[in-house]
Write a protein that holds these residues in place. Structure first.
Motif, short mmCIF file in Angstrom:
data_model
loop_
_atom_site.label_atom_id
_atom_site.label_comp_id
_atom_site.label_asym_id
_atom_site.label_seq_id
_atom_site.Cartn_x
_atom_site.Cartn_y
_atom_site.Cartn_z
N ARG A 59 0.84 -1.21 0.00
CA ARG A 59 0.00 0.00 0.00
C ARG A 59 0.87 1.26 0.00
NH1 ARG A 59 -3.06 -3.24 3.43
NH2 ARG A 59 -2.24 -2.26 5.32
N ILE A 60 1.96 1.23 0.76
CA ILE A 60 2.87 2.37 0.78
C ILE A 60 3.54 2.54 -0.57
CG2 ILE A 60 5.04 3.21 1.78
CD1 ILE A 60 4.13 1.83 4.43
N LEU A 61 3.95 1.42 -1.17
CA LEU A 61 4.61 1.46 -2.48
C LEU A 61 3.69 2.07 -3.54
CD1 LEU A 61 7.17 0.53 -4.10
CD2 LEU A 61 5.85 -1.50 -4.69
N LYS A 62 2.41 1.77 -3.48
CA LYS A 62 1.46 2.30 -4.46
C LYS A 62 1.38 3.82 -4.41
CE LYS A 62 -1.67 -1.66 -4.67
NZ LYS A 62 -3.04 -2.11 -4.37
N LYS A 63 1.65 4.40 -3.24
CA LYS A 63 1.56 5.85 -3.07
C LYS A 63 2.92 6.54 -3.23
CE LYS A 63 -2.23 5.31 0.18
NZ LYS A 63 -2.64 5.46 1.56
N ALA A 64 3.97 5.78 -3.41
CA ALA A 64 5.33 6.33 -3.43
C ALA A 64 5.60 7.11 -4.71
CB ALA A 64 6.35 5.20 -3.30
N ASP A 65 6.44 8.11 -4.57
CA ASP A 65 6.89 8.83 -5.77
C ASP A 65 8.06 8.07 -6.38
OD1 ASP A 65 9.33 9.57 -4.49
OD2 ASP A 65 8.40 11.39 -3.68
N GLU A 66 8.51 8.54 -7.52
CA GLU A 66 9.56 7.81 -8.24
C GLU A 66 10.88 7.73 -7.47
OE1 GLU A 66 11.42 10.08 -11.63
OE2 GLU A 66 9.66 11.33 -11.29
N TYR A 67 11.12 8.67 -6.57
CA TYR A 67 12.37 8.66 -5.82
C TYR A 67 12.34 7.61 -4.70
CZ TYR A 67 13.00 12.97 -8.36
OH TYR A 67 13.12 13.90 -9.36
N GLN A 68 11.18 7.37 -4.16
CA GLN A 68 11.03 6.37 -3.09
C GLN A 68 10.85 4.96 -3.64
OE1 GLN A 68 7.48 8.21 -1.57
NE2 GLN A 68 8.54 8.86 0.29
N TRP A 69 10.40 4.88 -4.87
CA TRP A 69 9.98 3.61 -5.47
C TRP A 69 11.04 2.52 -5.35
CZ3 TRP A 69 5.73 1.26 -7.28
CH2 TRP A 69 5.92 0.11 -8.03
N LYS A 70 12.26 2.78 -5.79
CA LYS A 70 13.28 1.73 -5.83
C LYS A 70 13.57 1.16 -4.45
CE LYS A 70 17.84 0.42 -7.51
NZ LYS A 70 17.65 -0.88 -6.98
N ASP A 71 13.79 2.03 -3.47
CA ASP A 71 14.09 1.54 -2.12
C ASP A 71 12.93 0.73 -1.55
OD1 ASP A 71 16.61 2.65 -2.12
OD2 ASP A 71 15.97 4.50 -1.12
N LEU A 72 11.72 1.24 -1.74
CA LEU A 72 10.56 0.53 -1.22
C LEU A 72 10.36 -0.80 -1.95
CD1 LEU A 72 8.09 3.52 -0.86
CD2 LEU A 72 9.18 2.25 0.99
N LYS A 73 10.56 -0.78 -3.25
CA LYS A 73 10.41 -2.00 -4.05
C LYS A 73 11.44 -3.04 -3.61
CE LYS A 73 10.57 -3.78 -8.74
NZ LYS A 73 11.77 -4.05 -9.47
N ASP A 74 12.68 -2.61 -3.41
CA ASP A 74 13.73 -3.54 -2.97
C ASP A 74 13.39 -4.17 -1.62
OD1 ASP A 74 15.13 -2.96 -5.27
OD2 ASP A 74 16.59 -1.65 -4.29
N GLY A 75 12.89 -3.36 -0.69
CA GLY A 75 12.50 -3.87 0.62
C GLY A 75 11.34 -4.84 0.53
N LEU A 76 10.39 -4.51 -0.35
CA LEU A 76 9.23 -5.37 -0.54
C LEU A 76 9.63 -6.71 -1.15
CD1 LEU A 76 6.20 -5.44 -0.15
CD2 LEU A 76 5.93 -4.33 -2.36
N GLU A 77 10.52 -6.66 -2.13
CA GLU A 77 10.99 -7.91 -2.74
C GLU A 77 11.73 -8.77 -1.73
OE1 GLU A 77 13.20 -6.26 -6.03
OE2 GLU A 77 11.63 -6.87 -7.44
N SER A 78 12.50 -8.15 -0.86
CA SER A 78 13.22 -8.89 0.18
C SER A 78 12.22 -9.56 1.14
CB SER A 78 14.14 -7.95 0.95
OG SER A 78 14.75 -8.62 2.02
N GLY A 79 11.21 -8.82 1.58
CA GLY A 79 10.19 -9.38 2.45
C GLY A 79 9.43 -10.50 1.77
N TRP A 80 9.19 -10.34 0.48
CA TRP A 80 8.48 -11.36 -0.29
C TRP A 80 9.29 -12.65 -0.36
CZ3 TRP A 80 4.14 -13.15 -1.44
CH2 TRP A 80 3.96 -14.03 -2.49
N ARG A 81 10.60 -12.52 -0.60
CA ARG A 81 11.45 -13.72 -0.64
C ARG A 81 11.46 -14.43 0.71
NH1 ARG A 81 14.54 -10.27 -3.81
NH2 ARG A 81 15.84 -9.71 -2.05
N GLU A 82 11.49 -13.65 1.80
CA GLU A 82 11.45 -14.24 3.14
C GLU A 82 10.14 -15.00 3.35
OE1 GLU A 82 12.15 -11.36 6.23
OE2 GLU A 82 13.90 -10.57 5.17
#
Length: 126
Positions: A59-82
């Protein structure tokens, strides 16, 4: 932005599959002996917390601007792998756990999920 939308759509679909697998895992544990059920319920609780966190992060990622996107996406992918690892591990841990035999309870065979490797959530992300 279409690339971002594709990522979100795919992750939402993968989360839905993981939630369905967790529900089957939860139901499977209802037939366990008390000791096994206690261990099983701990896994279920941890997996539910992990899925809730991933949904919050999404939900946070959906609202993120382009500058926040990569960091949030990377964290989300890490959580998803876990989550993928923990769900597979929990399913494998209880795969051979015998249930309580009965007409509406346990089963007499191995864990009834089949091969989870075909699901996109079970595939390793690179």
């Amino acid at each position: 932005m279409k690339k971002n939308g594709n990522f979100i759509e795919k992750l939402e679909a993968d989360i839905a599959v993981a939630e369905a697998e967790l529900e089957r895992f939860r139901v499977r544990g209802m037939a366990f002996t008390a000791e096994a059920k206690d261990r099983h319920d701990e896994h279920v609780e941890q997996l539910e917390l992990k899925i809730d966190q991933i949904n919050r992060d999404l939900r946070i990622l959906k609202k993120a601007d382009e500058y926040q996107w990569k960091d949030l996406k990377d964290g989300l992918e890490s959580g998803w792998r876990e989550l993928q690892y923990e769900l597979r591990n929990a399913i494998e841990t209880f795969k051979t756990e015998s249930g309580v035999a009965g007409p509406h309870g346990g089963d007499e065979g191995p864990f009834p999920y089949g091969d989870l490797s075909s699901h996109s959530f079970a595939k390793k992300k690179k």
